[in-house]
Design a protein around this motif. Sequence first.
Motif, PDB file in Angstrom:
ATOM      1  N   PHE A 282      23.921 -12.698   6.982  1.00  0.00           N
ATOM      2  CA  PHE A 282      24.966 -12.364   6.031  1.00  0.00           C
ATOM      3  C   PHE A 282      24.454 -11.492   4.902  1.00  0.00           C
ATOM      4  O   PHE A 282      25.105 -10.537   4.501  1.00  0.00           O
ATOM      5  N   SER A 283      23.277 -11.795   4.404  1.00  0.00           N
ATOM      6  CA  SER A 283      22.765 -11.061   3.244  1.00  0.00           C
ATOM      7  C   SER A 283      22.448  -9.613   3.573  1.00  0.00           C
ATOM      8  O   SER A 283      22.250  -8.806   2.672  1.00  0.00           O
ATOM      9  N   ARG A 284      22.386  -9.279   4.855  1.00  0.00           N
ATOM     10  CA  ARG A 284      22.141  -7.894   5.259  1.00  0.00           C
ATOM     11  C   ARG A 284      23.375  -7.255   5.861  1.00  0.00           C
ATOM     12  O   ARG A 284      23.287  -6.261   6.574  1.00  0.00           O
ATOM     13  N   THR A 285      24.527  -7.830   5.595  1.00  0.00           N
ATOM     14  CA  THR A 285      25.767  -7.374   6.212  1.00  0.00           C
ATOM     15  C   THR A 285      26.709  -6.820   5.160  1.00  0.00           C
ATOM     16  O   THR A 285      26.911  -7.425   4.106  1.00  0.00           O
ATOM     17  N   GLU A 286      27.262  -5.670   5.460  1.00  0.00           N
ATOM     18  CA  GLU A 286      28.273  -5.072   4.574  1.00  0.00           C
ATOM     19  C   GLU A 286      29.596  -5.797   4.809  1.00  0.00           C
ATOM     20  O   GLU A 286      29.918  -6.173   5.927  1.00  0.00           O
ATOM     21  N   MET A 287      30.349  -5.978   3.716  1.00  0.00           N
ATOM     22  CA  MET A 287      31.555  -6.786   3.796  1.00  0.00           C
ATOM     23  C   MET A 287      32.757  -6.022   3.256  1.00  0.00           C
ATOM     24  O   MET A 287      32.605  -5.120   2.414  1.00  0.00           O
TER      25      MET A 287
ATOM     26  N   GLY B  96      25.290  -5.875  -2.974  1.00  0.00           N
ATOM     27  CA  GLY B  96      26.336  -6.199  -3.942  1.00  0.00           C
ATOM     28  C   GLY B  96      26.411  -5.210  -5.083  1.00  0.00           C
ATOM     29  O   GLY B  96      27.235  -5.346  -5.976  1.00  0.00           O
ATOM     30  N   GLY B  97      25.566  -4.187  -5.043  1.00  0.00           N
ATOM     31  CA  GLY B  97      25.543  -3.244  -6.145  1.00  0.00           C
ATOM     32  C   GLY B  97      26.542  -2.115  -6.021  1.00  0.00           C
ATOM     33  O   GLY B  97      26.865  -1.456  -7.012  1.00  0.00           O
ATOM     34  N   ASN B  98      27.020  -1.868  -4.820  1.00  0.00           N
ATOM     35  CA  ASN B  98      27.988  -0.794  -4.592  1.00  0.00           C
ATOM     36  C   ASN B  98      29.288  -1.375  -4.079  1.00  0.00           C
ATOM     37  O   ASN B  98      29.298  -2.200  -3.155  1.00  0.00           O
ATOM     38  N   THR B  99      30.386  -0.936  -4.676  1.00  0.00           N
ATOM     39  CA  THR B  99      31.706  -1.392  -4.271  1.00  0.00           C
ATOM     40  C   THR B  99      32.654  -0.198  -4.172  1.00  0.00           C
ATOM     41  O   THR B  99      32.382   0.870  -4.732  1.00  0.00           O
ATOM     42  N   TYR B 100      33.756  -0.413  -3.476  1.00  0.00           N
ATOM     43  CA  TYR B 100      34.756   0.641  -3.332  1.00  0.00           C
ATOM     44  C   TYR B 100      36.113  -0.032  -3.162  1.00  0.00           C
ATOM     45  O   TYR B 100      36.206  -1.080  -2.526  1.00  0.00           O
TER      46      TYR B 100
ATOM     47  N   PHE C 119      41.725  -5.541  -8.726  1.00  0.00           N
ATOM     48  CA  PHE C 119      40.952  -6.379  -7.814  1.00  0.00           C
ATOM     49  C   PHE C 119      39.461  -6.161  -8.052  1.00  0.00           C
ATOM     50  O   PHE C 119      39.032  -5.045  -8.375  1.00  0.00           O
ATOM     51  N   THR C 120      38.683  -7.222  -7.854  1.00  0.00           N
ATOM     52  CA  THR C 120      37.240  -7.139  -7.969  1.00  0.00           C
ATOM     53  C   THR C 120      36.604  -7.851  -6.786  1.00  0.00           C
ATOM     54  O   THR C 120      36.852  -9.037  -6.566  1.00  0.00           O
ATOM     55  N   ILE C 121      35.789  -7.107  -6.041  1.00  0.00           N
ATOM     56  CA  ILE C 121      35.063  -7.694  -4.908  1.00  0.00           C
ATOM     57  C   ILE C 121      33.661  -8.064  -5.374  1.00  0.00           C
ATOM     58  O   ILE C 121      33.049  -7.361  -6.183  1.00  0.00           O
ATOM     59  N   SER C 122      33.171  -9.177  -4.866  1.00  0.00           N
ATOM     60  CA  SER C 122      31.810  -9.605  -5.205  1.00  0.00           C
ATOM     61  C   SER C 122      31.292 -10.481  -4.079  1.00  0.00           C
ATOM     62  O   SER C 122      32.047 -10.879  -3.197  1.00  0.00           O
ATOM     63  N   ARG C 123      30.014 -10.776  -4.138  1.00  0.00           N
ATOM     64  CA  ARG C 123      29.424 -11.626  -3.100  1.00  0.00           C
ATOM     65  C   ARG C 123      28.292 -12.427  -3.710  1.00  0.00           C
ATOM     66  O   ARG C 123      27.636 -11.989  -4.676  1.00  0.00           O
ATOM     67  N   ASP C 124      28.059 -13.580  -3.118  1.00  0.00           N
ATOM     68  CA  ASP C 124      26.922 -14.427  -3.485  1.00  0.00           C
ATOM     69  C   ASP C 124      26.152 -14.674  -2.205  1.00  0.00           C
ATOM     70  O   ASP C 124      26.538 -15.515  -1.378  1.00  0.00           O
ATOM     71  N   ASN C 125      25.078 -13.947  -2.023  1.00  0.00           N
ATOM     72  CA  ASN C 125      24.322 -14.061  -0.773  1.00  0.00           C
ATOM     73  C   ASN C 125      23.629 -15.415  -0.639  1.00  0.00           C
ATOM     74  O   ASN C 125      23.397 -15.878   0.472  1.00  0.00           O
ATOM     75  N   ALA C 126      23.346 -16.038  -1.753  1.00  0.00           N
ATOM     76  CA  ALA C 126      22.723 -17.363  -1.691  1.00  0.00           C
ATOM     77  C   ALA C 126      23.703 -18.395  -1.140  1.00  0.00           C
ATOM     78  O   ALA C 126      23.297 -19.398  -0.549  1.00  0.00           O
ATOM     79  N   LYS C 127      25.001 -18.145  -1.326  1.00  0.00           N
ATOM     80  CA  LYS C 127      26.029 -19.057  -0.842  1.00  0.00           C
ATOM     81  C   LYS C 127      26.732 -18.527   0.405  1.00  0.00           C
ATOM     82  O   LYS C 127      27.672 -19.148   0.898  1.00  0.00           O
TER      83      LYS C 127
END
Length: 123
Positions: free
Chosen positions: A28-33, A54-58, A67-75
């Motif tokens: 997951f941590s290496r996957t674009e979402m 998680g540093g680049n969004t579109y 809207f705001t997209i974000s991710r928590d790779n630890a979770k």
Amino acid sequence: VQLQASGGGLVQAGGSLRLSCAASGPTFSRTEMAWFRQAPGKEREFVSWINWVGGNTYYADSMKGRFTISRDNAKNTLYLQMNSLKPEDTAVYYCAADPAPFLKKRETAYEYWGPGTQVTVSS
């Protein structure tokens, strides 16, 4: 990667919801979402994308600023914070994942999909 979206519901116009997408799998941590949505009688449309760090969004134009997209790779979780919701935001929202490391807005570019979560915005 297996995906499961949650957090949808019924909200009044102007309200907010936060969608979550729980992912399973070691990559997951290496996957674009991304998030997509499909309104009744319409084709599925792109909502937002985030790179694996998680540093680049579109965002699609109609979602920018709301809207705001974000991710928590630890979770192993992807999020979509939706504010100032409008009735036209009513749709089933899907999360999608793909390892290819670049912005993708076409649904056919994503390898993994989860079942959607319904968002209904009343006027």
